[in-house]
Write a protein that holds these residues in place. Structure first.
Motif, short mmCIF file in Angstrom:
data_model
loop_
_atom_site.label_atom_id
_atom_site.label_comp_id
_atom_site.label_asym_id
_atom_site.label_seq_id
_atom_site.Cartn_x
_atom_site.Cartn_y
_atom_site.Cartn_z
N MET A 167 -12.21 12.06 -16.19
CA MET A 167 -12.39 12.32 -15.16
C MET A 167 -10.82 12.18 -14.21
O MET A 167 -10.20 10.99 -13.94
N ALA A 168 -11.00 12.87 -12.84
CA ALA A 168 -10.06 12.56 -11.94
C ALA A 168 -9.73 11.85 -10.93
O ALA A 168 -11.03 11.31 -10.63
N TYR A 169 -8.42 10.97 -10.22
CA TYR A 169 -8.92 10.23 -9.18
C TYR A 169 -8.42 11.02 -8.31
O TYR A 169 -6.80 11.08 -8.59
N ASP A 170 -8.44 10.05 -7.25
CA ASP A 170 -7.38 10.57 -6.22
C ASP A 170 -6.35 9.88 -5.53
O ASP A 170 -6.18 8.02 -5.83
N GLU A 171 -5.03 10.57 -6.35
CA GLU A 171 -3.44 9.94 -6.46
C GLU A 171 -3.46 9.71 -4.88
O GLU A 171 -2.32 8.38 -5.02
N GLY A 172 -3.15 10.28 -3.94
CA GLY A 172 -2.81 9.74 -2.78
C GLY A 172 -3.57 8.60 -2.65
O GLY A 172 -2.45 7.81 -2.12
N LEU A 173 -4.94 8.18 -2.37
CA LEU A 173 -5.92 6.97 -2.00
C LEU A 173 -4.83 6.06 -2.61
O LEU A 173 -4.84 4.39 -2.79
N ALA A 174 -4.63 5.99 -4.71
CA ALA A 174 -4.28 5.12 -5.15
C ALA A 174 -2.57 4.92 -5.06
O ALA A 174 -2.48 3.47 -4.46
N HIS A 175 -2.00 5.45 -4.36
CA HIS A 175 -0.64 6.06 -4.19
C HIS A 175 -0.43 4.76 -2.41
O HIS A 175 -0.39 4.13 -2.82
N ARG A 176 -1.44 5.16 -1.98
CA ARG A 176 -1.74 4.04 -0.40
C ARG A 176 -2.20 2.69 -0.74
O ARG A 176 -1.38 2.17 -0.18
N LEU A 177 -2.89 2.46 -1.83
CA LEU A 177 -3.27 1.31 -1.78
C LEU A 177 -1.77 0.49 -2.27
O LEU A 177 -1.68 -0.37 -2.34
N GLY A 178 -1.40 1.19 -3.91
CA GLY A 178 -0.10 0.90 -4.00
C GLY A 178 1.42 0.44 -2.80
O GLY A 178 2.46 -0.64 -3.12
N ASP A 179 0.95 1.51 -1.81
CA ASP A 179 2.04 1.07 -1.20
C ASP A 179 2.01 -0.72 -0.01
O ASP A 179 2.60 -1.27 -0.01
N VAL A 180 0.28 -0.07 0.36
CA VAL A 180 0.32 -1.90 0.87
C VAL A 180 -0.26 -2.99 0.13
O VAL A 180 0.66 -3.81 0.26
N LEU A 181 -0.98 -2.85 -1.34
CA LEU A 181 -0.47 -3.95 -2.10
C LEU A 181 0.65 -4.39 -3.08
O LEU A 181 0.89 -5.56 -3.49
N GLY A 182 1.74 -3.48 -2.97
CA GLY A 182 2.83 -3.37 -4.21
C GLY A 182 3.76 -4.90 -3.37
O GLY A 182 4.25 -5.44 -4.53
N PRO A 183 3.84 -4.97 -2.82
CA PRO A 183 4.72 -6.38 -2.44
C PRO A 183 3.71 -7.81 -2.03
O PRO A 183 4.92 -8.98 -2.08
N LEU A 184 2.60 -7.49 -2.35
CA LEU A 184 1.73 -8.75 -2.96
C LEU A 184 1.96 -9.51 -4.28
O LEU A 184 1.65 -8.61 -5.15
N PRO A 185 2.57 -9.86 -4.41
CA PRO A 185 3.06 -10.96 -5.42
C PRO A 185 1.50 -11.23 -6.45
O PRO A 185 0.61 -11.53 -5.95
N GLY A 186 1.92 -10.97 -7.87
CA GLY A 186 0.62 -10.57 -9.06
C GLY A 186 -0.56 -9.34 -8.95
O GLY A 186 -1.17 -9.59 -9.59
N VAL A 187 -0.07 -8.44 -8.03
CA VAL A 187 -0.81 -6.84 -8.34
C VAL A 187 -0.01 -6.16 -9.32
O VAL A 187 1.24 -6.37 -9.37
N VAL A 188 -1.05 -5.98 -10.35
CA VAL A 188 -0.82 -5.02 -11.31
C VAL A 188 -2.10 -3.74 -11.07
O VAL A 188 -3.17 -3.88 -11.15
N ALA A 189 -1.22 -2.64 -11.62
CA ALA A 189 -2.36 -1.41 -11.30
C ALA A 189 -2.77 -1.17 -12.63
O ALA A 189 -1.98 -1.43 -14.30
#
Length: 109
Positions: free
Chosen positions: A1-23
């Motif tokens: 099943m495909a997922y919305d990579e745009g939404l995933a990218h937006r989440l990554g942009d917001v959460l990326g600076p948070l220490p301890g976050v892994v996708a």
């Protein structure tokens, strides 16, 4: 099943600076773990939000939110939010904040 990579990218942009976050790829989509605990994710075009059992009912009252029953058994403390309901950055930020409030209190894994 495909997922919305745009939404995933937006989440990554917001959460990326948070220490301890892994996708991680999971549920046929992608989830973001914070200190080993699932925080949010993308399944199809929707946001998966871990709000916790205490905030579950309030979260379900929000526009676009519904019960998360990926396995046929509803998961208390989790909701699925229609992708259209988080198309604006402010709405996505609000959902992330709800999830952070819950997951921040959990012990790291």
């Amino acid at each position: 099943m495909a997922y919305d990579e745009g939404l995933a990218h937006r989440l990554g942009d917001v959460l990326g600076p948070l220490p301890g976050v892994v996708a991680k790829k999971m549920f046929g989509g992608v989830v973001f773990m914070w200190n080993g605990n699932m925080l949010v994710g993308v399944m199809g075009t929707d946001l998966i939000a871990r709000v916790g059992p205490e905030a579950h009912a309030d979260a379900l009252a929000e526009p676009g939110a519904r019960v998360f029953d990926f396995t046929g058994r509803p998961m208390k403390g989790w909701v699925v939010v229609d992708g259209a309901a988080v198309s604006e950055d402010s709405a996505l930020d609000d959902w992330i904040a709800r999830c952070r409030d819950f997951v921040e209190a959990l012990p790291p894994k």
